[in-house]
Design a protein around this motif. Structure first.
Motif, PDB file in Angstrom:
ATOM      1  N   CYS A  50       0.838  -1.195   0.000  1.00 15.81           N
ATOM      2  CA  CYS A  50       0.000   0.000   0.000  1.00 15.81           C
ATOM      3  C   CYS A  50       0.876   1.250   0.000  1.00 15.81           C
ATOM      4  N   ILE A  51       0.291   2.306  -0.488  1.00 15.68           N
ATOM      5  CA  ILE A  51       0.897   3.637  -0.416  1.00 15.68           C
ATOM      6  C   ILE A  51      -0.170   4.525   0.195  1.00 15.68           C
ATOM      7  N   ASP A  55       3.090   8.882   0.781  1.00 12.62           N
ATOM      8  CA  ASP A  55       4.041   7.767   0.913  1.00 12.62           C
ATOM      9  C   ASP A  55       5.060   8.002   2.031  1.00 12.62           C
ATOM     10  N   HIS A  56       4.729   8.860   2.975  1.00 13.62           N
ATOM     11  CA  HIS A  56       5.609   9.073   4.131  1.00 13.62           C
ATOM     12  C   HIS A  56       5.702   7.747   4.883  1.00 13.62           C
ATOM     13  N   PRO A  57       6.892   7.355   5.320  1.00  9.53           N
ATOM     14  CA  PRO A  57       7.055   6.044   5.963  1.00  9.53           C
ATOM     15  C   PRO A  57       6.270   5.885   7.269  1.00  9.53           C
ATOM     16  N   PHE A 101      -2.030   9.376  10.163  1.00  2.00           N
ATOM     17  CA  PHE A 101      -2.988   8.275  10.258  1.00  2.00           C
ATOM     18  C   PHE A 101      -4.316   8.669   9.626  1.00  2.00           C
ATOM     19  N   ALA A 102      -4.976   7.685   9.006  1.00  2.00           N
ATOM     20  CA  ALA A 102      -6.288   7.896   8.393  1.00  2.00           C
ATOM     21  C   ALA A 102      -7.215   6.763   8.806  1.00  2.00           C
TER      22      ALA A 102
END
Length: 128
Positions: A50-51, A55-57, A101-102
């Motif tokens: 997933c991205i 794309d922050h780690p 976070f989402a």
């Protein structure tokens, strides 16, 4: 047929007990008269690839989709969704306190004519 599908980013398990998320959802779903116990299914899967956003780690997500059979009012589903979302938010308070976070929930109503089932669990639980 209240089936909750939970998909999450693979690194989330390092920060959160996903089983606790499932248990919180289960408590809400079994605690309201809207969902028959025999029909409740909660499944959680890490997205292997997933991205998330930029794309922050450190980015993680948890997306819930609740599929239900027809026949419930929108107001009842909204109230149940509000309770479900709040319960999961509580478990996910730590990741939600970060900017990486989402969390989401969508409720989908299934057309009975396009849904097949063979579930002896209903018969077993109705005898209790």
């Amino acid at each position: 047929m209240p089936h909750l599908h939970i998909e999450y980013s693979p690194h989330l398990e390092q920060r959160v007990d996903v089983r606790e998320v499932c248990l919180a959802a289960h408590r809400v779903m079994t605690g309201c008269d809207l969902f028959p116990l025999a029909g409740i299914r909660i499944r959680a899967f890490a997205a292997e690839h997933c991205i998330v956003a930029d794309d922050h780690p450190d980015n993680d997500f948890l997306a819930m989709t609740l599929s239900v059979g027809s026949g419930r009012t929108q107001a009842d589903l909204k109230a149940a969704g509000d309770r479900l979302f709040a319960a999961v938010q509580s478990v996910l308070a730590t990741p939600l306190s970060t900017p990486h976070f989402a969390l989401s929930l969508e409720i989908r109503e299934i057309d009975a004519a396009l849904s097949w089932k063979d579930t002896p669990i209903h018969s077993r639980l109705s005898k209790q």
